[in-house]
Design an enzyme around this catalytic site. Sequence first.
Site, PDB file in Angstrom:
ATOM      1  N   HIS A 193       2.779  -4.487   7.770  1.00  0.00           N
ATOM      2  CA  HIS A 193       1.483  -4.892   7.210  1.00  0.00           C
ATOM      3  C   HIS A 193       1.347  -4.222   5.836  1.00  0.00           C
ATOM      4  O   HIS A 193       1.907  -3.155   5.614  1.00  0.00           O
ATOM      5  CB  HIS A 193       0.407  -4.381   8.170  1.00  0.00           C
ATOM      6  N   ASP A 224       2.617   2.925  12.924  1.00  0.00           N
ATOM      7  CA  ASP A 224       1.391   2.147  12.788  1.00  0.00           C
ATOM      8  C   ASP A 224       1.122   1.481  14.132  1.00  0.00           C
ATOM      9  O   ASP A 224       1.790   0.527  14.511  1.00  0.00           O
ATOM     10  CB  ASP A 224       1.588   1.108  11.675  1.00  0.00           C
ATOM     11  N   GLN A 271      -1.711  -2.637  16.287  1.00  0.00           N
ATOM     12  CA  GLN A 271      -1.616  -3.759  17.229  1.00  0.00           C
ATOM     13  C   GLN A 271      -1.174  -3.308  18.617  1.00  0.00           C
ATOM     14  O   GLN A 271      -1.404  -4.010  19.604  1.00  0.00           O
ATOM     15  CB  GLN A 271      -0.619  -4.809  16.718  1.00  0.00           C
ATOM     16  N   LYS A 309      -9.609  -2.972  16.577  1.00  0.00           N
ATOM     17  CA  LYS A 309      -8.642  -3.851  17.230  1.00  0.00           C
ATOM     18  C   LYS A 309      -8.493  -3.509  18.710  1.00  0.00           C
ATOM     19  O   LYS A 309      -7.828  -4.215  19.452  1.00  0.00           O
ATOM     20  CB  LYS A 309      -7.280  -3.749  16.537  1.00  0.00           C
ATOM     21  N   CYS A 351      -1.851 -10.367   5.693  1.00  0.00           N
ATOM     22  CA  CYS A 351      -1.595  -9.097   5.012  1.00  0.00           C
ATOM     23  C   CYS A 351      -0.152  -8.659   5.195  1.00  0.00           C
ATOM     24  O   CYS A 351       0.141  -7.467   5.360  1.00  0.00           O
ATOM     25  CB  CYS A 351      -2.552  -7.997   5.490  1.00  0.00           C
TER      26      CYS A 351
END
Lengths: 152, 417
Positions: free
Chosen positions: B134, B211, B214, B237, B375
């Site tokens: 991302h 990261d 998600q 999220k 993104c």
Amino acid sequence: MSDLRELYQEVILDHTKKPRNKRPMPDATGHSDGMNPLCGDKATVYVKVEDGRVVDVSFEGQGCSISTASASMMTEAVRGKTPAEVDALFERFHALVTAPPDQAGRDAAPELGKLAVFAGVCEFPVRVKCASLAWHTLKAALAGNGTPVSTE
Amino acid sequence: MSATAQSPVAAGPLDVAALRAEFPVLRQQVHGKPLVFLDSAASSQKPQVVIDAERRCYEEYYANIHRGVHKLSQLSTEAYEGAREDVRRFLGAASTKEVVFTRGTTESVNLVAQTWGRRHVGPGDEVLITALEHHSNIVPWQMLCEERHAKLKVAPIDDRGAVLLDQFEKQLSVRTKLCAFAHVSNALGTVNPVKQMTAMAKKRGAVVLVDGAQALPRLPVDVQDLGCDFYAFSGHKAYGPSGIGVLWGRRELLEAMPPWQGGGDMILSVTFGKTLYNELPYKFEAGTPNIAGGIGLGAAIRWLESKGMQRILAHEDAVLRHGTEALLQVPGLTLVGTAPEKAGVLSFVLEGIHPHDIGQVLDSEGVAIRTGHHCAQPVMDRYGIPATARASLGVYNTTEDLDALVRALHKVREMFG
């Protein structure tokens, strides 16, 4: 579905499937690149000006139906006009696609001609950028400053 | 998952009908059709317990934290710090000192780039990321590398969207100071073998940032087991509020890092001559934070625990498999991202039809998806496309939602075919 049909008029779908003047122009007197960062669309607009009038306009690039049809119909609408007349037409077009939805198409200026089919865009604010990308890029091509145009 | 989870986990598969009823926003029609929300990778909807936690904070006990001797300040402080403990337990972290509240994943990554990065990455050094990141896990490292005259390297992905592990390993060198990659790709759904990639990077002495934006709402995450040094995620999220997120970091690294933003709450004492910085994690939390947001995030974490991450994973995996098969029946449809290990995301293109137009027609059918580059422009460039249409799952989605998507896609083809 009724709103959608107002957005996706038959004329727009026709220009989407068979875009007019989608070609490079080796002898262009000006060209510019435009992009819509929101959807990743890119367009290049070529223009040929002779004796103070636009004698040819073409475009290349990839975009959604609204941006492709808008570019295609723009190439037909501006031929024969002076740069000042192109500016004036874009202003009218911009007013059409950004009108308050309850006034959609009510004040469509007669000089817009076929471009009035974009009246439905005002119901879908996120699509205004799609409809205006080619126009912004044409203005930059006419100005000849070579700066890439972004809708953001 | 920690055995000390506050809410007991029910046995058996998820009762998704009951779970859906916990989300007020899902009880509505859009353009006269029942809402089918397939955009949770952009941001998830919120269960009633999260909404109630934020509302109760404002209605019953809101005050600034870490400051007041009065009752409301104590209650707010307890609730906010309780949320930090919820996060610690959920991640399997050693201490709440390792849990830094931020505005979200983006701020967490920037914090590491601007503090650890500026101190440890110098001229000629390298930062390694992957081709599926991302923008928020690309741009902060580009900025750092430009400033420090370091080199940003990118491990490639294959046509399915899986990181080429041999290439990843080859790109690691003694100059690699930091390695950053997504746990789950937001654009393709690829689940990276984080444990294996971390081990490869650690062998070369690199610090590893994951990261988890998600992954956190979809998979069980245990930072000790993964072996990474930093783990970043966003509340919004993970069924929590927006404007709140977390940076987890190993204590010894956080201790050695300089503070980032200066201000109140991050200090022990201030004179014009010298300021003493506060202890962890407050050293990185300048200014009054998103108090109600943090409390809401705690509620979201406890809600996830009560459902059980293994059960959530099993349910979403079943829906993803159903959706994959159903989408592949649509003529002209190509899935973008077909890695063997996937979670939550179905990115696709329809031949001759721009994603923006797909999204517009789906919306008129009550189906909400994301269209665009998500993104992740380098991912789009990798596949030579400007954009995709992306249906992404939340725990509330069912196989019927994916069937509704497929029906709506047939309408798209009727209109533009």
